[in-house]
Scaffold this motif. Structure first.
Motif, PDB file in Angstrom:
ATOM      1  N   ALA A  99      31.795  21.262 -16.678  1.00 37.76           N
ATOM      2  CA  ALA A  99      31.691  21.291 -15.211  1.00 37.76           C
ATOM      3  C   ALA A  99      32.255  19.986 -14.671  1.00 37.76           C
ATOM      4  CB  ALA A  99      30.241  21.449 -14.796  1.00 37.76           C
ATOM      5  N   HIS A 332      38.738  29.023 -19.587  1.00 41.79           N
ATOM      6  CA  HIS A 332      37.922  29.347 -18.404  1.00 41.79           C
ATOM      7  C   HIS A 332      36.942  28.213 -18.130  1.00 41.79           C
ATOM      8  CE1 HIS A 332      34.721  30.119 -21.239  1.00 41.79           C
ATOM      9  NE2 HIS A 332      35.564  30.875 -21.933  1.00 41.79           N
ATOM     10  N   GLY A 333      36.182  28.359 -17.034  1.00 46.04           N
ATOM     11  CA  GLY A 333      35.206  27.342 -16.673  1.00 46.04           C
ATOM     12  C   GLY A 333      33.821  27.634 -17.240  1.00 46.04           C
ATOM     13  N   HIS A 338      26.274  32.872 -15.440  1.00 51.86           N
ATOM     14  CA  HIS A 338      26.032  33.605 -16.693  1.00 51.86           C
ATOM     15  C   HIS A 338      25.466  32.710 -17.798  1.00 51.86           C
ATOM     16  CE1 HIS A 338      28.133  36.823 -14.766  1.00 51.86           C
ATOM     17  NE2 HIS A 338      29.272  36.170 -14.729  1.00 51.86           N
TER      18      HIS A 338
HETATM   19  P1  NAP Z   1      34.743  29.977 -14.170  1.00 50.70           P
HETATM   20  O1  NAP Z   1      33.652  29.141 -14.732  1.00 50.70           O
HETATM   21  O2  NAP Z   1      35.909  30.230 -15.051  1.00 50.70           O
HETATM   22  O3  NAP Z   1      34.057  31.354 -13.753  1.00 50.70           O
HETATM   23  C1  NAP Z   1      34.587  32.235 -12.805  1.00 50.70           C
HETATM   24  C2  NAP Z   1      34.261  33.673 -13.204  1.00 50.70           C
HETATM   25  O4  NAP Z   1      35.126  34.051 -14.266  1.00 50.70           O
HETATM   26  C3  NAP Z   1      32.862  33.919 -13.751  1.00 50.70           C
HETATM   27  O5  NAP Z   1      31.897  34.062 -12.742  1.00 50.70           O
HETATM   28  C4  NAP Z   1      33.115  35.191 -14.541  1.00 50.70           C
HETATM   29  O6  NAP Z   1      33.366  36.273 -13.615  1.00 50.70           O
HETATM   30  C5  NAP Z   1      34.456  34.912 -15.176  1.00 50.70           C
HETATM   31  N1  NAP Z   1      34.362  34.238 -16.484  1.00 50.70           N
HETATM   32  C6  NAP Z   1      34.782  32.998 -16.807  1.00 50.70           C
HETATM   33  N2  NAP Z   1      34.605  32.769 -18.106  1.00 50.70           N
HETATM   34  C7  NAP Z   1      34.035  33.869 -18.626  1.00 50.70           C
HETATM   35  C8  NAP Z   1      33.611  34.231 -19.943  1.00 50.70           C
HETATM   36  N3  NAP Z   1      33.768  33.411 -20.991  1.00 50.70           N
HETATM   37  N4  NAP Z   1      33.052  35.434 -20.118  1.00 50.70           N
HETATM   38  C9  NAP Z   1      32.929  36.288 -19.102  1.00 50.70           C
HETATM   39  N5  NAP Z   1      33.318  35.993 -17.831  1.00 50.70           N
HETATM   40  C10 NAP Z   1      33.867  34.805 -17.604  1.00 50.70           C
HETATM   41  O7  NAP Z   1      35.305  29.312 -12.810  1.00 50.70           O
HETATM   42  P2  NAP Z   1      34.543  28.508 -11.661  1.00 50.70           P
HETATM   43  O8  NAP Z   1      33.287  29.255 -11.312  1.00 50.70           O
HETATM   44  O9  NAP Z   1      35.563  28.293 -10.626  1.00 50.70           O
HETATM   45  O10 NAP Z   1      34.180  27.102 -12.296  1.00 50.70           O
HETATM   46  C11 NAP Z   1      32.875  26.716 -12.706  1.00 50.70           C
HETATM   47  C12 NAP Z   1      32.928  25.285 -13.248  1.00 50.70           C
HETATM   48  O11 NAP Z   1      33.806  25.238 -14.384  1.00 50.70           O
HETATM   49  C13 NAP Z   1      33.440  24.226 -12.272  1.00 50.70           C
HETATM   50  O12 NAP Z   1      32.656  23.053 -12.389  1.00 50.70           O
HETATM   51  C14 NAP Z   1      34.859  23.947 -12.747  1.00 50.70           C
HETATM   52  O13 NAP Z   1      35.272  22.639 -12.444  1.00 50.70           O
HETATM   53  C15 NAP Z   1      34.705  24.129 -14.244  1.00 50.70           C
HETATM   54  N6  NAP Z   1      35.965  24.477 -14.960  1.00 50.70           N
HETATM   55  C16 NAP Z   1      36.144  23.951 -16.188  1.00 50.70           C
HETATM   56  C17 NAP Z   1      37.267  24.286 -16.926  1.00 50.70           C
HETATM   57  C18 NAP Z   1      37.429  23.697 -18.299  1.00 50.70           C
HETATM   58  O14 NAP Z   1      36.518  23.034 -18.789  1.00 50.70           O
HETATM   59  N7  NAP Z   1      38.570  23.889 -18.965  1.00 50.70           N
HETATM   60  C19 NAP Z   1      38.199  25.198 -16.413  1.00 50.70           C
HETATM   61  C20 NAP Z   1      37.976  25.771 -15.160  1.00 50.70           C
HETATM   62  C21 NAP Z   1      36.842  25.399 -14.424  1.00 50.70           C
HETATM   63  P3  NAP Z   1      32.355  37.462 -13.274  1.00 50.70           P
HETATM   64  O15 NAP Z   1      31.094  36.821 -12.801  1.00 50.70           O
HETATM   65  O16 NAP Z   1      33.083  38.243 -12.254  1.00 50.70           O
HETATM   66  O17 NAP Z   1      32.138  38.257 -14.520  1.00 50.70           O
END
Ligand code: NAP
Length: 409
Positions: A99, A332-333, A338
């Motif tokens: 995060a 992904h993030g 979840h």
């Molecule tokens: P996210 O964490 O990628 O999640 C967005 C949506 O994508 C989730 O609600 C879910 O959708 C789906 N998703 C992502 N990964 C999944 C998985 N492994 N399995 C199933 N569904 C998955 O994006 P965000 O909500 O914009 O970011 C949250 C945090 O993560 C932020 O603090 C951001 O800065 C950080 N981030 C970190 C990285 C990294 O470390 N490389 C990359 C991107 C973002 P549904 O609810 O529709 O199922």
């Protein structure tokens, strides 16, 4: 014709000189949010694949290192120096998502890791797995590896906040000292500086071409917006072609440059393409792309857009590679809603581990991981995010999916 040996080959490393002992230390960061659901499953799958491939002859010595919330809770720091030192000692690391701490003083832990470990190349292979729901009619024609420069571009962090004295001064200097008077700066304009250098551009293009040679790929596309940003994106393209000609003996033939692959004597075509046209073409005729080399921002957009074409970023792997170490990561993030529910899809992290095994030269174990994932998806053993697209398919948990992969290697 010496075709690519199999679909597996795309994950093979770009640093084949790595010397790996039989019990290498691999540093891992569990990650925030769903990181604690997916990381143990990734380790279980990798251990099972290594055992199947090598028995007790080779195994990974996993060393947990801390970053993100876990590090902050333990040490008061988001990215402790001990973590960076441990990754540098291990040379190889893998991480779950982190995060971005709000008000934590670090813009992005991921960007900080890449900068501090000098991981200048981001490599994102994008291919289709049978059975993954995709918006394309023929998703199987996507088989593209994106090389994205990691350290420069608008991501350099040189930004000036609208209204700040420094920003006002810079706007005034642009008008007066640098005579950039033809541009209208409305009140409250922020500014960002885009940095594209010759060494970083050449290093990225060199790595992409070497990968094409090693993996018997047929095309490299230099993607840029040089028609508008001539001295940054345009310069990237120009320096890229210098690498093609000066370092790989490329020659201009019609609208392309051609390089002879020294291993196969086959031709690798190098061309450049404007970024907006590239976005159209990867959607309309993805089969005409093979390796893409581009800068940070274009690469960021392109790799996620391509991942979506083959079923979303939940399954796309990634690696950040430098001269001395490599960090593999889920793309992904942290999907906070979840987290802790044992339901997230661990495929992105597992396939990043598969890239890592190939980077280490442990191709047999990598093949088992890939086979397990392919077979599990084919058998409709799916976590919620994929299962919801199929009528009558009940989702399975993260850990059950891991077991389904291990059983199908
Ligand atoms: P996210 O964490 O990628 O999640 C967005 C949506 O994508 C989730 O609600 C879910 O959708 C789906 N998703 C992502 N990964 C999944 C998985 N492994 N399995 C199933 N569904 C998955 O994006 P965000 O909500 O914009 O970011 C949250 C945090 O993560 C932020 O603090 C951001 O800065 C950080 N981030 C970190 C990285 C990294 O470390 N490389 C990359 C991107 C973002 P549904 O609810 O529709 O199922």
């Amino acid at each position: 014709m010496n075709e690519r040996s199999s679909s597996n080959s795309q994950y093979i490393n770009v640093q084949s000189s790595l010397a790996v002992p039989s019990e290498p230390v691999v540093a891992y960061i569990t990650g925030d949010g769903i990181g604690s659901d997916i990381t143990p499953v990734m380790i279980e799958v990798v251990n099972a694949a290594c055992k199947k491939a090598y028995g007790e002859q080779r195994k990974i010595d996993w060393q947990e290192v801390y970053a993100g919330q876990k590090a902050f809770d333990l040490t008061g720091e988001w990215l402790p120096k001990d973590t960076l030192d441990a990754i540098q000692r291990a040379h190889i690391a893998i991480k779950g998502p982190l995060a971005t701490p709000i008000g934590g003083g670090i813009r992005s832990l991921n960007v900080a890791l890449r900068h501090q470990l000098k991981l200048n190349t981001c490599m994102r292979p994008v291919r289709y797995f049978d059975g993954v729901p995709s918006p394309l009619k023929k998703p199987e024609s996507v088989d593209i590896v994106v090389f994205r420069e990691n350290s420069e571009d608008i991501y350099s962090g040189i930004e000036f906040k609208a209204g700040d004295a420094l920003c006002e001064k810079l706007i005034s200097d642009l008008k007066t000292v640098y005579s950039v008077s033809n541009i209208h700066y409305p009140k409250q304009s922020g500014l960002g500086v885009k940095v594209i250098s010759e060494p970083a551009s050449k290093a990225l293009v060199r790595r992409a071409i070497q990968f094409a040679i090693d993996q018997n790929r047929k095309k490299v596309a230099l993607v840029h917006k040089g028609n508008i940003m001539k001295y940054t994106e345009g310069a990237f393209c120009h320096w890229g072609y210098e690498v093609v000609v000066d370092e790989f003996g490329g020659e201009k033939v019609g609208g392309f440059y051609e390089i002879e692959n020294p291993h196969t004597q086959e031709i690798i075509q190098v061309e450049d393409i404007i970024a907006d046209a590239c976005f159209q073409h990867v959607l309309l005729r993805p089969e005409s792309f093979d390796v893409i080399a581009t800068m940070n921002l274009n690469g960021d957009y392109l790799s996620d857009a391509l991942a979506a074409q083959v079923g979303g970023i939940g399954i796309a792997p990634g690696a950040n590679i430098g001269d001395t170490c490599a960090l593999f990561e889920a793309t992904h993030g942290t999907a906070p809603k979840h987290a802790g529910k044992n339901k997230a899809n661990p495929s992105s992290l597992i396939l990043s581990a598969e890239m890592m095994l190939r980077h280490m030269g442990w191709t047999e174990a990598a093949d088992y991981v890939l086979q397990g994932v392919e077979n599990a998806i084919n058998d409709k053993q799916l976590t919620y995010d994929f299962a919801r697209f199929y009528e009558g398919v009940d989702p399975i948990s993260t850990s059950a999916y891991g077991q389904a992969i291990c059983k199908r290697m």
